[in-house]
Design a protein around this motif. Structure first.
Motif, short mmCIF file in Angstrom:
data_model
loop_
_atom_site.label_atom_id
_atom_site.label_comp_id
_atom_site.label_asym_id
_atom_site.label_seq_id
_atom_site.Cartn_x
_atom_site.Cartn_y
_atom_site.Cartn_z
N VAL A 286 0.84 -1.21 0.00
CA VAL A 286 0.00 0.00 0.00
C VAL A 286 0.87 1.25 0.00
CG1 VAL A 286 -1.68 1.33 1.33
CG2 VAL A 286 -1.95 -1.15 1.09
N ALA A 287 1.89 1.27 0.88
CA ALA A 287 2.76 2.44 0.94
C ALA A 287 3.50 2.66 -0.37
CB ALA A 287 3.76 2.28 2.09
N CYS A 288 3.96 1.58 -0.99
CA CYS A 288 4.65 1.69 -2.27
C CYS A 288 3.72 2.21 -3.35
CB CYS A 288 5.23 0.34 -2.67
SG CYS A 288 6.31 0.38 -4.12
N ALA A 289 2.48 1.70 -3.38
CA ALA A 289 1.50 2.17 -4.37
C ALA A 289 1.20 3.66 -4.18
CB ALA A 289 0.22 1.35 -4.27
N MET A 290 1.07 4.08 -2.94
CA MET A 290 0.78 5.49 -2.67
C MET A 290 1.97 6.37 -3.04
SD MET A 290 -1.24 5.19 0.97
CE MET A 290 -1.54 6.96 1.06
N LEU A 291 3.18 5.90 -2.79
CA LEU A 291 4.36 6.67 -3.16
C LEU A 291 4.50 6.79 -4.68
CD1 LEU A 291 7.02 5.46 -0.55
CD2 LEU A 291 6.07 7.76 -0.77
N ILE A 292 4.16 5.70 -5.39
CA ILE A 292 4.18 5.76 -6.85
C ILE A 292 3.16 6.79 -7.35
CG2 ILE A 292 3.66 4.47 -8.96
CD1 ILE A 292 4.88 2.01 -7.62
N ASN A 293 1.99 6.78 -6.73
CA ASN A 293 0.96 7.76 -7.06
C ASN A 293 1.49 9.19 -6.87
OD1 ASN A 293 -1.37 9.35 -7.26
ND2 ASN A 293 -2.20 8.66 -5.32
N LEU A 294 2.11 9.45 -5.73
CA LEU A 294 2.64 10.78 -5.46
C LEU A 294 3.83 11.11 -6.34
CD1 LEU A 294 2.43 10.95 -1.55
CD2 LEU A 294 0.88 11.94 -3.25
N ALA A 295 4.63 10.10 -6.70
CA ALA A 295 5.76 10.34 -7.60
C ALA A 295 5.28 10.80 -8.97
CB ALA A 295 6.62 9.08 -7.73
N ILE A 296 4.18 10.21 -9.45
CA ILE A 296 3.62 10.64 -10.73
C ILE A 296 3.10 12.07 -10.63
CG2 ILE A 296 1.74 10.20 -12.38
CD1 ILE A 296 1.98 7.21 -11.56
N THR A 297 2.40 12.36 -9.54
CA THR A 297 1.93 13.74 -9.33
C THR A 297 3.10 14.70 -9.23
OG1 THR A 297 -0.03 12.94 -8.13
CG2 THR A 297 0.62 15.23 -7.77
N GLY A 298 4.13 14.30 -8.48
CA GLY A 298 5.30 15.16 -8.33
C GLY A 298 6.04 15.37 -9.63
N ALA A 299 6.15 14.32 -10.45
CA ALA A 299 6.83 14.45 -11.74
C ALA A 299 6.12 15.45 -12.63
CB ALA A 299 6.92 13.09 -12.43
N ILE A 300 4.79 15.45 -12.60
CA ILE A 300 4.03 16.42 -13.39
C ILE A 300 4.25 17.83 -12.86
CG2 ILE A 300 1.68 17.16 -13.99
CD1 ILE A 300 0.89 14.20 -14.00
#
Length: 211
Positions: free
Chosen positions: A121-135
């Motif tokens: 769950v934590a990894c999935a959420m971090l990937i989600n935020l990484a995509i948001t952050g990359a944008i």
């Protein structure tokens, strides 16, 4: 592997199980581009709890650097001190959200029938935020130009400028968050063969994020 990974989530470069397994074990190092594409081996790694530490570490780095840069760019309109404060505040706020809501999201997923661990769950959420952050990070140069051309905080129209910048800030973060959540849904589809289950889990997580 859940059928949805092989059928729709994995890109064409990993059509064979053996190739996908090899990519999971010794595949390319994850980066911002890989997160935005959500490569098939990455979905399989989360589903199989492999390379979670590496994925989470790189995602964490992307979140800190990209959102810190975006916060600094937006904060520099007011003062260098505000830029420094915003550069620290945005990553801290997002990571605090992961820590505080990760356990709840894990519990909701398991109640609904998706068996996942806190690490997944934590990894999935971090990937989600990484995509948001990359944008957000990719839009930072354009935002910097707009901020530099806007009237300063000491000008007569400072209040109007502040409101417009705040509106733009909200819209940009909303767009980045939407793209990240759409990729999160795609990741959840890779963790289960049931699209309906993935939709229910995603909706619950999204409501937790909004509330």
């Amino acid at each position: 592997i859940p059928p949805r990974i092989m059928a729709g989530v994995c890109p064409r470069e990993y059509p064979v199980r053996r190739s996908l397994d090899q990519a999971v074990r010794t595949g390319p190092r994850p980066n911002a581009g890989a997160f935005c594409r959500l490569d098939g081996w990455m979905v399989e790694a989360v589903a199989g709890t492999r390379r979670l530490g590496q994925l989470a570490g790189v995602a964490l780095t992307v979140v800190i650097l990209s959102t810190g840069l975006y916060g600094a760019v937006f904060g520099c309109w007011r003062s260098p001190q505000q830029a420094a404060y915003s550069a620290v505040k945005m990553p801290v706020f997002l990571l605090a959200f992961v820590i505080l809501s990760g356990g709840l999201n894990m519990m909701l997923a398991n109640i609904l029938g998706l068996r996942v661990t806190f690490r997944q769950v934590a990894c999935a959420m971090l990937i989600n935020l990484a995509i948001t952050g990359a944008i957000l990070g990719s839009l930072s140069p354009a935002v910097l130009v707009c901020v530099a051309q806007a009237p300063g905080p000491e000008s007569a129209g400072a209040l109007t400028t502040y409101r417009l910048l705040l509106l733009a800030h909200t819209a940009i973060i909303g767009f980045g968050g939407l793209m990240g959540n759409l990729r999160l849904y795609r990741l959840l589809c890779g963790l289960t063969s049931s699209r309906r289950l993935a939709q229910r889990v995603w909706l619950c997580w999204f409501l937790v994020c909004v509330l």
